[in-house]
Design a protein around this motif. Structure first.
Motif, PDB file in Angstrom:
ATOM      1  N   PRO A   3      45.972  34.272 -54.355  1.00  0.00           N
ATOM      2  CA  PRO A   3      46.637  32.970 -54.175  1.00  0.00           C
ATOM      3  C   PRO A   3      47.315  32.848 -52.806  1.00  0.00           C
ATOM      4  CG  PRO A   3      47.137  33.861 -56.346  1.00  0.00           C
ATOM      5  CD  PRO A   3      46.399  34.930 -55.597  1.00  0.00           C
ATOM      6  N   SER A   4      47.908  33.941 -52.310  1.00  0.00           N
ATOM      7  CA  SER A   4      48.590  33.857 -51.008  1.00  0.00           C
ATOM      8  C   SER A   4      47.584  33.649 -49.878  1.00  0.00           C
ATOM      9  CB  SER A   4      49.454  35.097 -50.755  1.00  0.00           C
ATOM     10  OG  SER A   4      48.654  36.259 -50.700  1.00  0.00           O
ATOM     11  N   LEU A   5      46.408  34.278 -49.968  1.00  0.00           N
ATOM     12  CA  LEU A   5      45.374  34.075 -48.946  1.00  0.00           C
ATOM     13  C   LEU A   5      44.844  32.646 -49.020  1.00  0.00           C
ATOM     14  CD1 LEU A   5      43.525  35.040 -46.684  1.00  0.00           C
ATOM     15  CD2 LEU A   5      42.006  35.988 -48.441  1.00  0.00           C
ATOM     16  N   GLY A   6      44.617  32.163 -50.236  1.00  0.00           N
ATOM     17  CA  GLY A   6      44.162  30.781 -50.400  1.00  0.00           C
ATOM     18  C   GLY A   6      45.163  29.782 -49.848  1.00  0.00           C
ATOM     19  N   ILE A  69      46.298  35.216 -32.364  1.00  0.00           N
ATOM     20  CA  ILE A  69      47.530  35.048 -33.155  1.00  0.00           C
ATOM     21  C   ILE A  69      47.388  35.789 -34.482  1.00  0.00           C
ATOM     22  CG2 ILE A  69      48.918  33.378 -34.446  1.00  0.00           C
ATOM     23  CD1 ILE A  69      48.431  31.403 -32.104  1.00  0.00           C
ATOM     24  N   ILE A  70      46.264  35.616 -35.148  1.00  0.00           N
ATOM     25  CA  ILE A  70      46.059  36.297 -36.426  1.00  0.00           C
ATOM     26  C   ILE A  70      45.987  37.804 -36.232  1.00  0.00           C
ATOM     27  CG2 ILE A  70      44.322  36.671 -38.252  1.00  0.00           C
ATOM     28  CD1 ILE A  70      44.084  33.637 -38.431  1.00  0.00           C
ATOM     29  N   ALA A  71      45.327  38.262 -35.192  1.00  0.00           N
ATOM     30  CA  ALA A  71      45.265  39.704 -34.919  1.00  0.00           C
ATOM     31  C   ALA A  71      46.664  40.261 -34.680  1.00  0.00           C
ATOM     32  CB  ALA A  71      44.357  39.974 -33.723  1.00  0.00           C
ATOM     33  N   MET A  86      35.940  42.690 -49.844  1.00  0.00           N
ATOM     34  CA  MET A  86      35.770  41.352 -49.292  1.00  0.00           C
ATOM     35  C   MET A  86      35.185  41.431 -47.878  1.00  0.00           C
ATOM     36  SD  MET A  86      38.622  38.315 -49.168  1.00  0.00           S
ATOM     37  CE  MET A  86      38.851  38.237 -50.928  1.00  0.00           C
ATOM     38  N   GLN A  87      35.631  42.415 -47.111  1.00  0.00           N
ATOM     39  CA  GLN A  87      35.100  42.600 -45.761  1.00  0.00           C
ATOM     40  C   GLN A  87      33.608  42.917 -45.799  1.00  0.00           C
ATOM     41  OE1 GLN A  87      37.253  45.306 -43.170  1.00  0.00           O
ATOM     42  NE2 GLN A  87      39.104  45.014 -44.394  1.00  0.00           N
ATOM     43  N   GLU A  88      33.205  43.722 -46.773  1.00  0.00           N
ATOM     44  CA  GLU A  88      31.807  44.132 -46.855  1.00  0.00           C
ATOM     45  C   GLU A  88      30.897  42.979 -47.269  1.00  0.00           C
ATOM     46  OE1 GLU A  88      31.986  47.440 -49.527  1.00  0.00           O
ATOM     47  OE2 GLU A  88      32.655  48.812 -47.948  1.00  0.00           O
ATOM     48  N   ARG A  89      31.394  42.044 -48.052  1.00  0.00           N
ATOM     49  CA  ARG A  89      30.574  40.915 -48.520  1.00  0.00           C
ATOM     50  C   ARG A  89      30.525  39.765 -47.521  1.00  0.00           C
ATOM     51  NH1 ARG A  89      33.661  41.460 -53.328  1.00  0.00           N
ATOM     52  NH2 ARG A  89      34.692  39.541 -52.759  1.00  0.00           N
ATOM     53  N   TRP A 155      37.369  33.798 -40.221  1.00  0.00           N
ATOM     54  CA  TRP A 155      36.642  34.698 -39.321  1.00  0.00           C
ATOM     55  C   TRP A 155      37.612  35.624 -38.584  1.00  0.00           C
ATOM     56  CZ3 TRP A 155      33.006  30.560 -36.727  1.00  0.00           C
ATOM     57  CH2 TRP A 155      31.954  30.258 -37.604  1.00  0.00           C
ATOM     58  N   ALA A 156      38.740  35.081 -38.134  1.00  0.00           N
ATOM     59  CA  ALA A 156      39.729  35.895 -37.409  1.00  0.00           C
ATOM     60  C   ALA A 156      40.334  36.958 -38.320  1.00  0.00           C
ATOM     61  CB  ALA A 156      40.831  34.997 -36.835  1.00  0.00           C
ATOM     62  N   LEU A 157      40.621  36.605 -39.575  1.00  0.00           N
ATOM     63  CA  LEU A 157      41.125  37.585 -40.540  1.00  0.00           C
ATOM     64  C   LEU A 157      40.102  38.689 -40.774  1.00  0.00           C
ATOM     65  CD1 LEU A 157      42.781  35.360 -43.275  1.00  0.00           C
ATOM     66  CD2 LEU A 157      43.889  37.227 -42.054  1.00  0.00           C
ATOM     67  N   LEU A 158      38.869  38.305 -40.921  1.00  0.00           N
ATOM     68  CA  LEU A 158      37.803  39.270 -41.137  1.00  0.00           C
ATOM     69  C   LEU A 158      37.650  40.191 -39.928  1.00  0.00           C
ATOM     70  CD1 LEU A 158      35.516  40.301 -42.917  1.00  0.00           C
ATOM     71  CD2 LEU A 158      34.073  38.454 -42.019  1.00  0.00           C
ATOM     72  N   ASP A 159      37.664  39.611 -38.744  1.00  0.00           N
ATOM     73  CA  ASP A 159      37.550  40.388 -37.506  1.00  0.00           C
ATOM     74  C   ASP A 159      38.725  41.354 -37.356  1.00  0.00           C
ATOM     75  OD1 ASP A 159      36.354  40.987 -34.902  1.00  0.00           O
ATOM     76  OD2 ASP A 159      38.029  39.878 -34.044  1.00  0.00           O
TER      77      ASP A 159
END
Length: 181
Positions: A3-6, A69-71, A86-89, A155-159
């Motif tokens: 929920p916090s990520l959403g 900023i996200i990094a 989640m990163q792998e998918r 994308w930035a979170l994933l990176d």
């Protein structure tokens, strides 16, 4: 998705950028075109050129601003890395924020601006009074900004998560991405 990520993606990276882009892009459009009475659909200074430029540049600049900023927030512990599963998918189109920004800009041009402009060319007016154009521009930028910023933030979170997982070793990021395949 937690929920916090959403909430982060929907509110902080959706609604807030939408409002920000409404006022910033409306203000820029007014400043650049304040001498005009009308904005034509076609021409060098036109609804079509302005909308296509916005659809390309807004996502590109957003990606170049949001990614570091996200990094930084992740390095300082204000954002948690995404879970490994989640990163792998997830698919990341590039490890370059510039390339991701260009990809987002192309998505904005082809997926958002082009359908709007095709419809407008077929059914819309050939000119708008300046203030009507400013409302359109601000609203278009708000809708585009709300949607595309959430994608860019993802994308930035994933990176950032992948880079943190491999100890910021940029060579290992490509290896991690290859393991997804």
């Amino acid at each position: 998705m937690s929920p916090s990520l959403g909430r982060f993606l929907a509110i902080e990276q959706g609604v807030v950028p939408g409002l920000f882009n409404f006022f910033i892009n409306g203000g820029i459009a007014w400043w650049l075109n304040r001498e005009l009475e009308f904005m034509p659909l076609w021409g060098g200074t036109s609804i079509i050129v302005d909308t296509l430029a916005t659809a390309l540049l807004l996502p590109l600049l957003t990606c170049l601003i949001v990614t570091p900023i996200i990094a930084s927030q992740m390095r300082r512990g204000k954002l948690a890395p995404l879970p490994v599963a989640m990163q792998e998918r997830a698919c990341l189109p590039s490890d370059s924020s510039l390339k991701r920004g260009l990809i987002a800009g192309i998505i904005g041009m082809l997926g958002v601006a082009l359908p709007v402009l095709v419809w407008w060319s077929l059914y819309g007016p050939r000119t708008l009074e300046l203030y009507d154009f400013l409302w359109f521009k601000a609203s278009f930028a708000a809708i585009l900004g709300a949607g595309i910023t959430a994608l860019i933030a993802w994308w930035a979170l994933l990176d950032a998560s992948r880079r943190q997982a491999v100890g910021n070793d940029y060579d290992n990021v490509a290896e991690l991405a290859q393991r997804e395949d």
